[in-house]
Design a protein around this motif. Structure first.
Motif, PDB file in Angstrom:
ATOM      1  N   ASP A  80      -3.747  81.216  11.973  1.00 41.36           N
ATOM      2  CA  ASP A  80      -4.288  79.954  12.380  1.00 41.36           C
ATOM      3  C   ASP A  80      -5.068  80.189  13.897  1.00 41.36           C
ATOM      4  O   ASP A  80      -4.444  81.124  14.546  1.00 41.36           O
ATOM      5  CB  ASP A  80      -3.220  78.862  12.871  1.00 41.36           C
ATOM      6  CG  ASP A  80      -2.642  78.473  11.280  1.00 41.36           C
ATOM      7  OD1 ASP A  80      -3.474  77.959  10.410  1.00 41.36           O
ATOM      8  OD2 ASP A  80      -1.326  78.049  11.298  1.00 41.36           O
ATOM      9  N   PRO A  81      -6.070  79.551  13.994  1.00 43.57           N
ATOM     10  CA  PRO A  81      -6.639  79.464  15.378  1.00 43.57           C
ATOM     11  C   PRO A  81      -5.938  79.039  16.562  1.00 43.57           C
ATOM     12  O   PRO A  81      -5.050  77.872  16.161  1.00 43.57           O
ATOM     13  CB  PRO A  81      -8.016  78.774  15.538  1.00 43.57           C
ATOM     14  CG  PRO A  81      -7.841  78.130  14.114  1.00 43.57           C
ATOM     15  CD  PRO A  81      -6.966  78.615  13.189  1.00 43.57           C
ATOM     16  N   ALA A  82      -5.238  79.593  17.528  1.00 46.54           N
ATOM     17  CA  ALA A  82      -4.168  79.195  18.203  1.00 46.54           C
ATOM     18  C   ALA A  82      -5.020  78.209  19.350  1.00 46.54           C
ATOM     19  O   ALA A  82      -5.930  78.364  19.769  1.00 46.54           O
ATOM     20  CB  ALA A  82      -3.847  80.180  19.134  1.00 46.54           C
ATOM     21  N   ALA A 110      -1.907  70.295   6.411  1.00 44.46           N
ATOM     22  CA  ALA A 110      -2.637  70.200   7.558  1.00 44.46           C
ATOM     23  C   ALA A 110      -3.619  71.105   7.702  1.00 44.46           C
ATOM     24  O   ALA A 110      -4.668  70.733   8.381  1.00 44.46           O
ATOM     25  CB  ALA A 110      -1.844  69.722   8.784  1.00 44.46           C
ATOM     26  N   ALA A 111      -3.530  72.231   6.931  1.00 47.98           N
ATOM     27  CA  ALA A 111      -4.448  73.101   7.198  1.00 47.98           C
ATOM     28  C   ALA A 111      -5.843  72.779   6.532  1.00 47.98           C
ATOM     29  O   ALA A 111      -6.656  73.699   6.672  1.00 47.98           O
ATOM     30  CB  ALA A 111      -3.699  74.576   6.821  1.00 47.98           C
ATOM     31  N   VAL A 112      -5.631  72.100   5.612  1.00 48.83           N
ATOM     32  CA  VAL A 112      -6.830  71.815   4.585  1.00 48.83           C
ATOM     33  C   VAL A 112      -7.663  71.176   5.372  1.00 48.83           C
ATOM     34  O   VAL A 112      -8.991  71.589   5.406  1.00 48.83           O
ATOM     35  CB  VAL A 112      -6.450  71.120   3.428  1.00 48.83           C
ATOM     36  CG1 VAL A 112      -7.615  70.754   2.680  1.00 48.83           C
ATOM     37  CG2 VAL A 112      -5.429  71.736   2.401  1.00 48.83           C
ATOM     38  N   PRO A 113      -7.561  70.040   5.966  1.00 49.95           N
ATOM     39  CA  PRO A 113      -8.893  69.502   6.818  1.00 49.95           C
ATOM     40  C   PRO A 113      -9.168  70.346   8.004  1.00 49.95           C
ATOM     41  O   PRO A 113     -10.277  70.262   8.446  1.00 49.95           O
ATOM     42  CB  PRO A 113      -8.311  68.379   7.478  1.00 49.95           C
ATOM     43  CG  PRO A 113      -6.887  68.305   7.179  1.00 49.95           C
ATOM     44  CD  PRO A 113      -6.605  69.159   5.953  1.00 49.95           C
ATOM     45  N   ASP A 142       0.010  63.433  10.996  1.00 54.74           N
ATOM     46  CA  ASP A 142      -0.601  62.601  10.075  1.00 54.74           C
ATOM     47  C   ASP A 142      -0.348  62.904   8.565  1.00 54.74           C
ATOM     48  O   ASP A 142      -0.248  62.013   7.880  1.00 54.74           O
ATOM     49  CB  ASP A 142      -2.077  62.169  10.615  1.00 54.74           C
ATOM     50  CG  ASP A 142      -2.200  61.666  11.909  1.00 54.74           C
ATOM     51  OD1 ASP A 142      -1.105  61.119  12.492  1.00 54.74           O
ATOM     52  OD2 ASP A 142      -3.590  61.681  12.399  1.00 54.74           O
ATOM     53  N   MET A 143      -0.496  64.015   8.461  1.00 52.62           N
ATOM     54  CA  MET A 143      -0.137  64.554   7.019  1.00 52.62           C
ATOM     55  C   MET A 143       1.177  64.401   6.502  1.00 52.62           C
ATOM     56  O   MET A 143       1.647  64.045   5.534  1.00 52.62           O
ATOM     57  CB  MET A 143      -0.752  65.931   6.829  1.00 52.62           C
ATOM     58  CG  MET A 143      -2.129  65.997   6.887  1.00 52.62           C
ATOM     59  SD  MET A 143      -3.203  65.109   5.477  1.00 52.62           S
ATOM     60  CE  MET A 143      -2.646  65.928   4.156  1.00 52.62           C
TER      61      MET A 143
END
Length: 295
Positions: A83-85, A20-23, A241-242
């Motif tokens: 990760d941006p919170a 999910a971090a990819v998109p 969704d992923m």
């Protein structure tokens, strides 16, 4: 059985989160390449894990080493990546009803995601059907004197050609800015490979089939990953969704034995099995053309 279920639960949860971090963080024009490296890492993990279990000290030492690698592999991302919170006020309330509702995405409201999910499921199912009974195919059809070594050779050939195409296919897709032709072409190559197992039942035929399956599945793995990130309905639900998309990878591994056993036993044997696998994979490849939002 309990341990294996926990492994599947936790590793699939981690895989859904990392993909999910990819998109979230990777530009669209680079997702094919990233999908290629993700696919290469999965294949290398399988090869390394098999080597640990068979060569480096046996099954117990292999599982202990895998447990260590899980921790060591996760630490760099957890410690070095920030990760941006999401502000607390924008986080949706987590309820059981919301969790259960999240297991369903309407294909009528999101047809591109529905067709992409079905494409991935069918191509993975065809691949699983092709690989599931290789040991018995070598023993019962080709009458190899050492089918275990034969499977190892075929697996090595498959892994080499897969690793040779998984990153290249993703980079090429990024370069031309298209996904569908690559998924379709990869599916056709895999169909041809499975057809070889049905029609050319010799050891050279099996070697050619293993090589072609690797080529096709390598391209499919990277490009389909990129395609999936481009049909997600909403940015706010990418992790969930992923995770649902990952079911299209895992479910064929469960469905393939249930389908393959009666085909081999009662409906025509191995030739029929590989014809069915080829037809299933080809159908999945053709359905990618139903996706409208991604070229």
């Amino acid at each position: 059985a309990l341990g294996w279920c926990l492994v599947q639960l936790t590793l699939n949860a981690a895989f859904a989160a990392i993909t999910a971090a990819v998109p979230d963080r990777v530009p669209q024009r680079q997702r094919g390449a990233v999908g290629g490296w993700v696919g290469a890492a999965q294949i290398l993990g399988v090869v390394a894990g098999t080597g640990l279990a068979t060569v480096a000290g046996g099954v117990v030492a292999g599982y202990l080493a895998c447990a260590g690698f899980v921790v060591l592999g996760a630490l760099p991302y957890v410690l070095a990546h920030r990760d941006p919170a999401l502000p607390a006020a924008r986080r949706p309330a987590l309820t059981w009803r919301a969790v259960l509702a999240g297991f369903w995405i309407s294909p009528r409201r999101h047809p591109d995601l529905g067709w992409a999910w079905l494409t991935r499921f069918l191509i993975n199912l065809g691949n699983a059907l092709a690989l599931l009974y290789l040991l018995y195919y070598l023993r019962d059809v080709l009458h190899r004197p050492d089918p275990d070594s034969g499977v190892l050779v075929l697996t090595a050939v498959n892994a080499v050609t897969l690793l040779g195409t998984v990153v290249v296919g993703g980079l090429w897709s990024d370069r031309v800015g298209r996904r569908q032709p690559f998924v379709l072409g990869a599916g056709v190559i895999m169909t041809a490979a499975t057809g070889l197992l049905a029609g050319w039942q010799t050891w050279p035929g099996a070697l050619c089939a293993a090589a072609l399956l690797g080529v096709g599945f390598g391209v499919f793995t990277s490009v389909d990953f990129a395609l999936m990130t481009e049909v997600l309905p909403a940015a706010a639900h990418r992790g969930k969704d992923m995770g649902l998309i990952n079911i299209a990878n895992a479910l064929p591994q469960v469905a393939a034995p249930a389908l393959a056993a009666p085909i081999v036993q009662h409906l025509g044997g191995y030739r029929a099995l590989y014809c069915v696998a080829a037809a299933v994979g080809l159908l999945g490849a053709l359905l990618v053309r139903r996706i409208r939002g991604v070229a």
